[in-house]
Write an enzyme that holds these catalytic residues in place. Structure first.
Site, mmCIF file in Angstrom:
data_model
loop_
_atom_site.group_PDB
_atom_site.id
_atom_site.type_symbol
_atom_site.label_atom_id
_atom_site.label_comp_id
_atom_site.label_asym_id
_atom_site.label_seq_id
_atom_site.Cartn_x
_atom_site.Cartn_y
_atom_site.Cartn_z
ATOM 1 C CE LYS A 400 -3.920 -2.147 2.385
ATOM 2 N NZ LYS A 400 -3.375 -3.487 2.592
ATOM 3 C CG ASP A 476 -6.982 -3.480 0.500
ATOM 4 O OD1 ASP A 476 -7.488 -2.343 0.494
ATOM 5 O OD2 ASP A 476 -6.240 -3.890 1.408
ATOM 6 C CG HIS A 574 -13.601 14.931 -18.854
ATOM 7 N ND1 HIS A 574 -13.747 14.336 -17.628
ATOM 8 C CD2 HIS A 574 -12.720 14.162 -19.552
ATOM 9 C CE1 HIS A 574 -12.981 13.257 -17.558
ATOM 10 N NE2 HIS A 574 -12.340 13.137 -18.715
#
Length: 590
Positions: A400, A476, A574
Site C-alpha cells: 500500500k 482492497d 468531459h
C-alpha cells in the site's frame, strides 16, 4: 383534514363577514385543542406501537434463560452418559432407572424442547414484525381523497406543509433504551453485534446513536437491503449503512482469444465510455495478448540484533540455497496453497529486513504469507536467540505504498499486455493518427513522468481502471497504489501504418477468494468475468486471469485517453459527459 358539509356551507354563505371571522377563530381554536388532545395519547402510547416479543413472556431475560437451559442440557447429558457407562460396566439393565436418573431424563427432554423452540422464536418474530411493520406503514400512509370541491373560508395548507419532511418511525422501547446507553457510553458501540445477536439491528441502533451524538442526519445513506452478517468479523466493523456506487460494463474485451465484459464501479463520468471505446478499437484490430510473468505475494519483517555482524550471519543463512528447502518446509506448513519462492534480505545497521515471496493460490495472500513468515521466524529463533522481532512488516514488502522494490522485483501478479491497432482503426475509431500517439506517449508518459520524478507512473491513467475494477470485484482499494504501477509503450509498426501499444504492470495484487470478494455484489461481478471463487482444477488460475483482464482493460483505457488527448477531445468530452446539465443558479434561486 377538515371537511365541511354542503348544508353548513350554505349557512355560512348567508352569515355576515364579521360573524364568519368570529366563527373561523372559534373553529381554529377548537381544531387546535383537538390536535393537542390527539397528540398526547400517541406520544404516551408510542411503546404500544411495537408488539411485545414472544421472549417477553420468559421470567428471566432471554440471554439468562438461554444460558440456564444450555447449562442444564450439557450437565444433564454428561450426568446421564456417566451413569449409563457405569451401568454397562456393572451389567445393570439400562431400563432400571433411579429417581435422579428419571429427573435427569425429564430435564434433558425439557431443555431439548426449549432449545429447539428457541431457534424458531427469532424466525417467527421476524415474520410477525415484518407484517406488523407493513401494517403500520399502511396506516401512516393513508391518503384521504375527496372528489368534491368544497369552498370554505379556511385557506388550504401549502404543498410543503402537507408533504412535510420524511419522519422516521420511532424505535421500539427496548432499542430506544439501548440507543441511550450507547450515547451515554454505557454500552460500547463496537459490542452491539455480540450483545444483540442481530447485525442489522445493531447497525440501525448504532446509526441512530451516531446521529444523536453528532446532531447530524445520515438520511441518504442506505441502511436496508444489505446483508450485514456477511461482513461481520472480516470486512467492516461498526457499520451504519452502505454507500452505493454505480457499476458500468465495458467490452467485449477481446483478450487472448476470449471475450470479457468488464465491470467498473466508478462515479467519474467518461471513464466507462472511454474504456469501452478502447475495447472497441482492440476488438476491431484482432484483440490483445496478455502474459503472466510472475506470481508471488511478499511480506518483509524487520528484526534487530545486538550487532551488524549477527544481522549479516542471519542474512547469509537465509539466502544460502542449501537452507532453502528447510525454510520452505517450515513456511509451507501455514497453508496448503502457500509455497515459498524466494527470500531476499536487506541490511540497515543492526537491522535486517527479510522479504519473503510465495505463491498464494487464488487468494490475494497477505494473511497467508504473514502466517508463513511467522513460522520461519519462530524456527530461526532457535539458532538466533538474540534476534529481536520488531515487526512482522518492515515496509520492505512493500504494501500500500509506492516503492521501487515493487516496481523492480514485482509483487502479486506481474503481467504484460500488448496489441497492434491498425491504422484504419486509429483514424476511424480513435480519431487520431499513429505518429501523433507515439509522440504524445513519449513526451507525456515517458519524458513527462521522468520530469515529475514519478515512481511506476509512466502511464496516462492506469489507476482509474484499476480502482474501478478493484471496487467492483471486492479487492482492497488501498492496494491500487502499487497495483497501478504501469509503463505504457507505443511505437509505429508495419512501416508506421499501425500502432503497437503495450502496458507492463509488475504488481497487480488481486484475489478471487477472501475479503470483499465474498460479498453478493462483488461476487456477481467476479462471476461475470468467470473468475468467481477458487479454481479447483488449477489453484491460482482464477486470480491470474483476473490480473490479465485488469491489464487488458488498462490497455484499452490508455489507448482511448491518449487518443482523446492527441485529438484534443478530452476537455470537450468531459464538459459534455462529466458535468451536471442542471442550471445551478436556478436551483439556488428556487
Amino acid at each position: 383534514m377538515l371537511i365541511v358539509p354542503s348544508s353548513l356551507l350554505k349557512i355560512s354563505l348567508a352569515v355576515p363577514q364579521s360573524a364568519v371571522a368570529k366563527m373561523e377563530v372559534r373553529r381554529r381554536s377548537a381544531a387546535a385543542k383537538n390536535l393537542t388532545t390527539k397528540k398526547a395519547p400517541e406520544k404516551s402510547g408510542a411503546a404500544l406501537d411495537h408488539p411485545s416479543k414472544a421472549s417477553d413472556a420468559l421470567p428471566l431475560p432471554l440471554y439468562l434463560t438461554n444460558g440456564v437451559f444450555l447449562t442444564l442440557f450439557f450437565s444433564v447429558a454428561y450426568f446421564l452418559l456417566h451413569r449409563w457407562r457405569e451401568k454397562i460396566r456393572n451389567s445393570v439393565p439400562l431400563h432400571v432407572v433411579t429417581v435422579s436418573e428419571l429427573g435427569g431424563v425429564i430435564c434433558l427432554i425439557a431443555s431439548i424442547i426449549y432449545l429447539i423452540g428457541f431457534f424458531g422464536i427469532d424466525f417467527v418474530q421476524s415474520i410477525i414484525y415484518k407484517h406488523e411493520a407493513e401494517a403500520d406503514d399502511d396506516q401512516q400512509c393513508l391518503i384521504i381523497e375527496d372528489s368534491r370541491k368544497i369552498h370554505c373560508s379556511l385557506p388550504p395548507l401549502p404543498p410543503k406543509a402537507i408533504l412535510g419532511p420524511k419522519i422516521e418511525m420511532a424505535l421500539p422501547e427496548e432499542d430506544e433504551e439501548i440507543v441511550n446507553r450507547v450515547v451515554s457510553g454505557e454500552i460500547p458501540s463496537y459490542s452491539l453485534e455480540s450483545k444483540l445477536g442481530d447485525c442489522f439491528r445493531a447497525a440501525k441502533i448504532r446509526r441512530e446513536a451516531v446521529q444523536r451524538q453528532t446532531g447530524r442526519s445520515l438520511e441518504g445513506l442506505a441502511l436496508e437491503g444489505f446483508d450485514y452478517e456477511s461482513i461481520l468479523g472480516q470486512c467492516c466493523e461498526m457499520p451504519v449503512g452502505y454507500v452505493q456506487i454505480p457499476v458500468g460494463i465495458v467490452g467485449p474485451l477481446l483478450l487472448n482469444g476470449c471475450e470479457y465484459s468488464v465491470p467498473m464501479a466508478t462515479t467519474e463520468g467518461c471513464l466507462v465510455a472511454s474504456t469501452n471505446r478502447g475495447c472497441k478499437a482492440i476488438h476491431a484490430s484482432g484483440g490483445a495478448t496478455c502474459v503472466l510473468v510472475r506470481d508471488g505475494m511478499t511480506r518483509a519483517p524487520v528484526v534487530r540484533f545486538p550487532s551488524a555482524k549477527r544481522a549479516t550471519e542471519l542474512k547469509f543463512f537465509l539466502e544460502d540455497p542449501l537452507n532453502f528447502d528447510t525454510l520452505s518446509v517450515v513456511f509451507n506448513k501455514s497453508s496448503r496453497f502457500a509455497r515459498l519462492q524466494s527470500v531476499q534480505c536487506a541490511i540497515a545497521g543492526k537491522n535486517l529486513y527479510i522479504r519473503f515471496s510465495c505463491s498464494t493460490g487464488d487468494a490475494m495472500g497477505m494473511n497467508m504469507v504473514s502466517k508463513g513468515v511467522q513460522n520461519v521466524l519462530d524456527f530461526v529463533a532457535n539458532d538466533f536467540p538474540d534476534m529481536d522481532v520488531i515487526g512482522i512488516s518492515g515496509n520492505f514488502c512493500s504494501d500500500k505504498k509506492p516503492a521501487a522494490v515493487n516496481w523492480i522485483e514485482g509483487r502479486g501478479k506481474s503481467v504484460v499486455c500488448e496489441s497492434v491497432i491498425t491504422g484504419d482503426v486509429v483514424t476511424k475509431v480513435l480519431k487520431t493518427s499513429v505518429p501523433a500517439l507515439v509522440e504524445l506517449n513519449m513526451l507525456k508518459n515517458l519524458a513527462g513522468s521522468a520530469v515529475a520524478g514519478s515512481l511506476g507512473g509512466f502511464n496516462a491513467h492506469a489507476a482509474n481502471i484499476v480502482s474501478a475494477i478493484f471496487i467492483a470485484t471486492g479487492q482492497d482499494p488501498a492496494q491500487n497504489i502499487e497495483s497501478s504501477h504501469c509503463i505504457t509503450m507505443m511505437e509505429g509498426v508495419n512501416d508506421g501504418k499501425d500502432l503497437h501499444i503495450s502496458v507492463t504492470m509488475p504488481c497487480i495484487e488481486v484475489g478471487t477468494v477472501g475479503g470483499g470478494t465474498q460479498l453478493a455484489s462483488q461476487s456477481a461481478c467476479l462471476n461475470l468475468l468467470g473468475v468467481k471463487g477458487a479454481s479447483k482444477e488449477s489453484p491460482g488460475s482464477n486470480s491470474q486471469l483476473l490480473a490479465r483482464i485488469i491489464a487488458g482493460a488498462v490497455l484499452a483505457g490508455e489507448l482511448s485517453l491518449m487518443s482523446a488527448i492527441s485529438a484534443g477531445h478530452l476537455v470537450k468530452s468531459h464538459m459534455k459527459y462529466n458535468r451536471s446539465s442542471r442550471d445551478v443558479t436556478k436551483i439556488a434561486s428556487s
